[in-house]
Design an enzyme around this catalytic site. Structure first.
Site, PDB file in Angstrom:
ATOM      1  N   TRP A 211      -0.305 -95.261  71.111  1.00 29.09           N
ATOM      2  CA  TRP A 211       0.738 -94.462  71.781  1.00 29.09           C
ATOM      3  C   TRP A 211       0.847 -94.804  73.262  1.00 29.09           C
ATOM      4  O   TRP A 211      -0.181 -94.907  73.942  1.00 29.09           O
ATOM      5  CB  TRP A 211       0.380 -92.983  71.630  1.00 29.09           C
TER       6      TRP A 211
ATOM      7  N   ASN B 148       3.319 -93.448  76.805  1.00 29.07           N
ATOM      8  CA  ASN B 148       4.479 -92.734  77.344  1.00 29.07           C
ATOM      9  C   ASN B 148       4.704 -93.102  78.801  1.00 29.07           C
ATOM     10  O   ASN B 148       4.860 -94.293  79.099  1.00 29.07           O
ATOM     11  CB  ASN B 148       4.480 -91.233  77.014  1.00 29.07           C
ATOM     12  N   ASP B 149       4.770 -92.148  79.695  1.00 25.16           N
ATOM     13  CA  ASP B 149       5.287 -92.384  81.048  1.00 25.16           C
ATOM     14  C   ASP B 149       4.762 -93.646  81.744  1.00 25.16           C
ATOM     15  O   ASP B 149       3.551 -93.886  81.755  1.00 25.16           O
ATOM     16  CB  ASP B 149       4.907 -91.214  81.976  1.00 25.16           C
TER      17      ASP B 149
ATOM     18  N   GLN C 276       0.793 -94.103  80.657  1.00 21.57           N
ATOM     19  CA  GLN C 276       0.090 -93.108  79.872  1.00 21.57           C
ATOM     20  C   GLN C 276      -0.211 -93.709  78.502  1.00 21.57           C
ATOM     21  O   GLN C 276       0.687 -94.248  77.841  1.00 21.57           O
ATOM     22  CB  GLN C 276       0.964 -91.855  79.728  1.00 21.57           C
TER      23      GLN C 276
ATOM     24  N   SER D  70       0.289 -88.248  84.550  1.00 22.69           N
ATOM     25  CA  SER D  70       1.097 -89.146  85.375  1.00 22.69           C
ATOM     26  C   SER D  70       0.915 -88.998  86.882  1.00 22.69           C
ATOM     27  O   SER D  70       0.496 -87.960  87.382  1.00 22.69           O
ATOM     28  CB  SER D  70       2.570 -88.952  85.029  1.00 22.69           C
TER      29      SER D  70
ATOM     30  N   ARG E 110       2.434 -80.775  88.021  1.00 21.23           N
ATOM     31  CA  ARG E 110       2.027 -82.143  87.682  1.00 21.23           C
ATOM     32  C   ARG E 110       2.976 -83.233  88.210  1.00 21.23           C
ATOM     33  O   ARG E 110       4.075 -82.967  88.643  1.00 21.23           O
ATOM     34  CB  ARG E 110       1.893 -82.290  86.165  1.00 21.23           C
TER      35      ARG E 110
ATOM     36  N   GLU F 100       9.443 -82.413  85.489  1.00 26.29           N
ATOM     37  CA  GLU F 100       8.359 -83.371  85.368  1.00 26.29           C
ATOM     38  C   GLU F 100       8.737 -84.618  86.162  1.00 26.29           C
ATOM     39  O   GLU F 100       9.912 -84.882  86.427  1.00 26.29           O
ATOM     40  CB  GLU F 100       8.146 -83.758  83.896  1.00 26.29           C
TER      41      GLU F 100
END
Ligand SMILES: *[C@@H]1O[C@H](CO)[C@@H](O)[C@H](O)[C@H]1NC(C)=O
Ligand SMILES: *[C@@H]1O[C@H](CO)[C@@H](O)[C@H](O)[C@H]1NC(C)=O
Ligand SMILES: *[C@@H]1O[C@H](CO)[C@@H](O)[C@H](O)[C@H]1NC(C)=O
Ligand SMILES: *[C@@H]1O[C@H](CO)[C@@H](O)[C@H](O)[C@H]1NC(C)=O
Ligand SMILES: *[C@@H]1O[C@H](CO)[C@@H](O)[C@H](O)[C@H]1NC(C)=O
Length: 579
Positions: A63, A65-66, A82, A127, A192, A247
């Site tokens: 996986w 992500n960001d 991420q 992040s 965050r 975010e």
């Protein structure tokens, strides 16, 4: 950081056992354990890895992500992201790291930041952003999830500044630097994604952290003289009611003239500012263009700018948690964003991977001052192989022409369309329209007057599957209104895929200029740039028939009026060397 109840519930219901391989998730999330399913019959294209991209950034497995902390240091580009080192679903998040000389080919490095500090990030490392300090020294601010499950902000520094690949990172021992306290009213569950920091005229550093209070999205401001001691500002830099959790905020200056980028701390005349937020509630990255008062530390969106979901977006398709950096090598600002899957979690687990990064985009302010323009970085053109070029030709109503001679599943295509007859346009009567809804109602298979015309990407031989990217031109309040759609309704016969159709209005007048359309096609991705970068839509599709050498590419027109193709250039794209 996309930490949502949605992701959690997805994980909860999904199969975490794959054959004998157990994908355990962090105990603190209470979401692993007894879920089992018998592996179902595998989809051939999943097993063959037919959907793995050829020139988009993705690691070999698991996986992602960001995008995090993008930067350039001593001529080397850095991308952190991420990453779940244990599986193809969200969890166990660390910062993975890759480096590149050209933003196209990448070498994997060791994990840069992973849980190690009880008081600061023992549960996960979410992040954050890089800042280049005076003297050229990079540092990273990131969100840690501490032993109390609270989100806090931490500092990490390279261990060896002589190493251009910055392979090792050390954490500041006094982390965290910013946290919720009983007095500061910060919600430690909604705190965050620190931005790249910038210096004001007083030389004090400023940074933004995404947050919310009830339905109001916040960009919380902190200030520091030494990058270690951070003080909460009196007010957020900006906030907007009704937008929900912000975010991955991003805040940067843009020149009002020309496409050169500016360092994040740059000031001066002919400078405007962009504030981007990723909306946790709807998963869209929206931005406004405005001004920044560096004395009051206040951002003021320009006149007419819309906050939230119906405002301007970097991308009207799949694109989230994006972040820019100033590329001091090429004097430009570059945008990275995460494209998530459209497949089911079960399919993701079987593929063994999930998520890719969009092709980095050069971004700058349009001369209207009202929006940004985006264009794939020039370097990607080096991957262009075999070229097909058409002379100008007419595309009759209700017709389609196959683009023969390129690898249709891994291609770069750009076409200029001219419309000579704009008299017979469909009329939009309401005051306002949601472009996405309009595209969903008027799909590629709904005939129109002028349009739909554009591309059929990932088309099967029998046209039972295709992803149509097209324009449709309307009349609205006596003006021409140009709609760009990415229609996934027929993208796949697999009913488990998300087939949402996306749409955007493009601020061009076809009476005065050509309508250009460029798509980067990459095995399961179509990134489409309308109006020379005025509107971008990214789609993720997994056809079952249109795979590998069975994929076809067409230019089509399903309107009544004919359209002129003034130019067509298409290239097969070579594979990039990634990780
Ligand atoms: C720092 O990096 C340089 C360049 O890669 C290398 O030659 C040197 O040995 C490194 N120093 C240490 C202490 O690891
Ligand atoms: C704090 O944030 C969490 C997560 O967004 C939310 O569920 C909770 O309601 C917030 N608490 C308050 C007091 O706003
Ligand atoms: C990812 O994709 C799903 C379905 O395709 C969508 O509903 C979801 O909002 C996306 N999540 C993010 C973070 O983009
Ligand atoms: C990346 O690698 C490919 C394949 O080796 C090569 O053709 C290309 O020139 C490299 N660089 C860029 C910017 O594409
Ligand atoms: C064009 O319109 C006709 C009639 O609505 C439809 O049957 C056909 O599938 C459309 N073509 C495309 C490429 O959608």
């Amino acid at each position: 950081m996309a930490n949502t109840s949605i992701s959690l519930s997805f994980l909860f219901v999904s199969a975490l056992f794959l054959g004998h391989q157990v994908l355990e998730l962090e105990a603190s999330h209470h979401i692993f354990e007894t879920y089992q399913t018998t592996p179902k019959v595998l989809h051939k294209a999943l097993v063959n890895q037919a959907y793995r991209t050829g020139y988009h950034f993705q690691p070999p497995k698991h996986w992602i992500n960001d995008p995090n902390g993008p930067m350039v240091y001593k001529g080397i580009y850095h991308l952190f992201y991420q990453y779940n080192p244990k599986g193809a679903v969200w969890g166990n998040i660390v910062w993975a790291h890759s480096t590149s000389r050209d933003l196209v080919n990448w070498t994997a490095q060791k994990q840069a930041i992973f849980p190690s500090q009880q008081q600061a990030d023992i549960n996960e490392c979410w992040s954050g952003s890089a800042t280049i300090l005076p003297g050229g020294k990079p540092v990273i601010l990131y969100t840690g999830v501490d032993s109390q499950e609270q989100q806090v902000q931490n500092l990490a520094m390279p261990k060896n500044l002589s190493d251009p690949h910055l392979t090792e990172w050390i954490k500041y021992p006094k982390n965290p630097l910013m946290k919720a306290t009983p007095t500061n009213k910060i919600n430690g569950s909604a705190f965050r994604d620190p931005t790249t920091a910038w210096q004001g005229p007083d030389n004090v550093w400023r940074v933004l952290i995404g947050s919310r209070v009830n339905k109001r999205g916040l960009a919380i401001l902190y200030k520091s003289k030494d990058f270690k001691h951070w003080k909460l500002g009196e007010k957020p830099l900006h906030s907007a009611e009704g937008t929900g959790m912000w975010e991955c905020p991003d805040f940067f200056p843009v020149k009002t003239n020309g496409n050169e980028g500016l360092d994040t701390s740059a000031r001066g005349e002919n400078v405007k500012y962009v504030l981007k937020n990723s909306l946790d509630d709807t998963k869209h990255d929206y931005y406004t263009v405005g001004t920044y008062d560096s004395v009051k530390d206040k951002y003021i969106p320009g006149k007419g700018m819309i906050e939230g979901d119906s405002g301007l977006r970097y991308d009207y398709g799949k694109f989230y948690a994006s972040k820019t950096f100033f590329d001091s090598e090429k004097q430009r600002r570059v945008l990275w964003g995460w494209i998530n899957e459209s497949s089911s979690v079960e399919d993701d687990v079987q593929k063994g991977w999930s998520g890719v990064q969009a092709i980095p985009r050069h971004i700058w302010l349009d001369k209207s001052g009202k929006q940004l323009l985006q264009w794939p970085i020039k370097e990607i053109e080096k991957l262009r192989g075999n070229q097909v070029k058409w002379p100008s030709r007419i595309l009759e109503g209700a017709s389609q022409l196959e683009v023969v001679g390129v690898t249709a599943g891994q291609a770069d295509i750009e076409v200029g369309f001219e419309i000579n007859d704009l008299k017979n346009l469909e009329v939009l009567k309401e005051k306002q329209y949601d472009p996405q809804l309009l595209c969903s109602k008027n799909s590629a298979s709904e005939k129109g007057e002028v349009g739909p015309f554009g591309f059929l990407t990932f088309a099967s031989n029998d046209l039972r599957e295709y992803t149509a990217v097209f324009y449709r031109i309307y009349k609205h309040q006596n003006k021409h209104k140009v709609l760009l759609c990415s229609d996934q309704s027929r993208s796949s016969l697999n009913k488990h895929n998300d087939k949402t159709t996306y749409g955007a209005f493009v601020d061009v007048d076809p009476a005065n200029e050509q309508l250009s359309l460029r798509s980067l096609i990459d095995r399961s991705i179509v990134e489409s740039f309308g109006g020379k970068g005025k509107a971008v839509i990214t789609s993720r599709v997994y056809p079952t028939l249109a795979v590998d050498d069975q994929i076809k590419l067409f230019v089509f027109n399903n309107g009544t009026s004919k359209v002129k193709i003034s130019y067509l250039n298409a290239w097969s794209m070579n594979k990039a060397q990634i990780n």
